[in-house]
Scaffold this active site. Structure first.
Site, PDB file in Angstrom:
ATOM      1  N   GLY A  46       2.312  17.386  -4.109  1.00 18.94           N
ATOM      2  CA  GLY A  46       2.507  16.559  -2.918  1.00 18.94           C
ATOM      3  C   GLY A  46       3.269  15.300  -3.264  1.00 18.94           C
ATOM      4  O   GLY A  46       3.276  14.867  -4.429  1.00 18.94           O
ATOM      5  N   GLN A  51       6.340   6.785  -2.447  1.00 20.27           N
ATOM      6  CA  GLN A  51       6.520   7.091  -3.875  1.00 20.27           C
ATOM      7  C   GLN A  51       7.984   7.194  -4.274  1.00 20.27           C
ATOM      8  O   GLN A  51       8.296   7.221  -5.466  1.00 20.27           O
ATOM      9  CB  GLN A  51       5.810   8.398  -4.241  1.00 20.27           C
ATOM     10  CG  GLN A  51       4.294   8.279  -4.178  1.00 20.27           C
ATOM     11  CD  GLN A  51       3.649   9.594  -4.556  1.00 20.27           C
ATOM     12  OE1 GLN A  51       3.567  10.494  -3.734  1.00 20.27           O
ATOM     13  NE2 GLN A  51       3.229   9.720  -5.803  1.00 20.27           N
ATOM     14  N   CYS A  95      -1.836  12.000  -9.668  1.00 19.19           N
ATOM     15  CA  CYS A  95      -0.783  11.499  -8.785  1.00 19.19           C
ATOM     16  C   CYS A  95       0.501  11.347  -9.590  1.00 19.19           C
ATOM     17  O   CYS A  95       0.447  10.886 -10.729  1.00 19.19           O
ATOM     18  CB  CYS A  95      -1.214  10.139  -8.232  1.00 19.19           C
ATOM     19  SG  CYS A  95       0.003   9.344  -7.183  1.00 19.19           S
ATOM     20  N   LEU A  96       1.619  11.715  -9.000  1.00 14.77           N
ATOM     21  CA  LEU A  96       2.908  11.608  -9.708  1.00 14.77           C
ATOM     22  C   LEU A  96       3.236  10.159 -10.077  1.00 14.77           C
ATOM     23  O   LEU A  96       4.023   9.918 -10.986  1.00 14.77           O
ATOM     24  CB  LEU A  96       4.032  12.197  -8.847  1.00 14.77           C
ATOM     25  CG  LEU A  96       3.966  13.715  -8.636  1.00 14.77           C
ATOM     26  CD1 LEU A  96       5.012  14.154  -7.611  1.00 14.77           C
ATOM     27  CD2 LEU A  96       4.157  14.465  -9.945  1.00 14.77           C
ATOM     28  N   HIS A 137      -4.825  12.935   0.103  1.00 11.48           N
ATOM     29  CA  HIS A 137      -4.217  12.069  -0.920  1.00 11.48           C
ATOM     30  C   HIS A 137      -2.879  11.502  -0.428  1.00 11.48           C
ATOM     31  O   HIS A 137      -2.620  10.303  -0.544  1.00 11.48           O
ATOM     32  CB  HIS A 137      -4.026  12.891  -2.204  1.00 11.48           C
ATOM     33  CG  HIS A 137      -3.344  12.160  -3.312  1.00 11.48           C
ATOM     34  ND1 HIS A 137      -3.989  11.809  -4.486  1.00 11.48           N
ATOM     35  CD2 HIS A 137      -2.068  11.708  -3.454  1.00 11.48           C
ATOM     36  CE1 HIS A 137      -3.140  11.165  -5.274  1.00 11.48           C
ATOM     37  NE2 HIS A 137      -1.959  11.102  -4.672  1.00 11.48           N
ATOM     38  N   GLU A 138      -2.049  12.387   0.132  1.00 12.14           N
ATOM     39  CA  GLU A 138      -0.703  11.941   0.550  1.00 12.14           C
ATOM     40  C   GLU A 138      -0.784  11.020   1.758  1.00 12.14           C
ATOM     41  O   GLU A 138      -0.040  10.038   1.858  1.00 12.14           O
ATOM     42  CB  GLU A 138       0.200  13.139   0.838  1.00 12.14           C
ATOM     43  CG  GLU A 138       0.419  14.091  -0.341  1.00 12.14           C
ATOM     44  CD  GLU A 138       0.823  13.418  -1.628  1.00 12.14           C
ATOM     45  OE1 GLU A 138       1.478  12.354  -1.596  1.00 12.14           O
ATOM     46  OE2 GLU A 138       0.445  13.933  -2.708  1.00 12.14           O
ATOM     47  N   HIS A 141      -1.553   7.544   0.840  1.00 10.30           N
ATOM     48  CA  HIS A 141      -0.388   6.775   0.352  1.00 10.30           C
ATOM     49  C   HIS A 141       0.257   5.984   1.487  1.00 10.30           C
ATOM     50  O   HIS A 141       0.790   4.901   1.256  1.00 10.30           O
ATOM     51  CB  HIS A 141       0.674   7.722  -0.229  1.00 10.30           C
ATOM     52  CG  HIS A 141       0.522   8.013  -1.693  1.00 10.30           C
ATOM     53  ND1 HIS A 141       0.628   7.048  -2.658  1.00 10.30           N
ATOM     54  CD2 HIS A 141       0.287   9.175  -2.355  1.00 10.30           C
ATOM     55  CE1 HIS A 141       0.465   7.602  -3.859  1.00 10.30           C
ATOM     56  NE2 HIS A 141       0.251   8.895  -3.691  1.00 10.30           N
TER      57      HIS A 141
HETATM   58 ZN    ZN Z   1      -0.159  10.269  -5.137  1.00 11.12          ZN
END
Ligand code: ZN
Length: 165
Positions: A46, A51, A95-96, A137-138, A141
């Protein structure tokens, strides 16, 4: 399409609130196409627009619960909202923007999301297990909420190594 740079923890853009998308134009489509390429290149499941440094309510989630032989699908969600949730799951999450970091986070086991597609049409979609975790999660953000704030604890390096084995 182009791979965009993924913003890492410590950058204040990740803590900001994202604004709704009001124009479903070529600029949005370029953002979505670039985010898709960036997500696939990263190997994540995701990605949220903040991000890649864009404070707009846009997220991508890869639906990984697909039957054998079917391709995993990238779901584009514009202005997403969780409208139903059910059950609970507790497990490791990463998380990226936090490479190599994982925490134990409790999320609903099933969620229903209402969102718009790249042309502004509303739709609803359900996700279970990892996909539900990813939707939550997304969407977090977009409020500037990062997973360590939701984690009951972060995993130690030993625990991460053990999971890799
Ligand atoms: Zn994330």
């Amino acid at each position: 399409m182009a791979i965009r740079n993924i913003v890492k923890k410590g950058d204040s853009v990740l803590e900001k609130h994202s604004r709704p998308v009001t124009e479903f134009n070529g600029r949005l489509h370029t953002l979505l196409d670039d985010m898709t390429e960036t997500l696939i290149d990263s190997g994540g499941v995701g990605l949220a627009a903040p991000q890649v440094g864009v404070l707009r309510r846009v997220v991508l989630v890869i639906e990984t619960n697909v039957p054998d032989g079917k391709e995993e699908q990238v779901i584009e969600l514009i202005n997403p909202e969780i409208i139903e949730q059910e059950g609970e799951q507790t497990g490791p999450e990463g998380c990226l923007s936090f490479p190599g970091k994982y925490g134990i986070v409790t999320r609903p086991n099933r969620v229903k999301v209402r969102a718009q597609d790249r042309n502004g049409n509303f739709f609803e979609i359900e996700g279970e297990a990892l996909t539900a975790r990813c939707f939550c999660h997304e969407i977090d953000h977009l409020e500037g909420i990062l997973f360590p704030q939701r984690a009951e604890r972060m995993l130690t390096q030993e625990e991460i190594n053990a999971e890799d084995d």
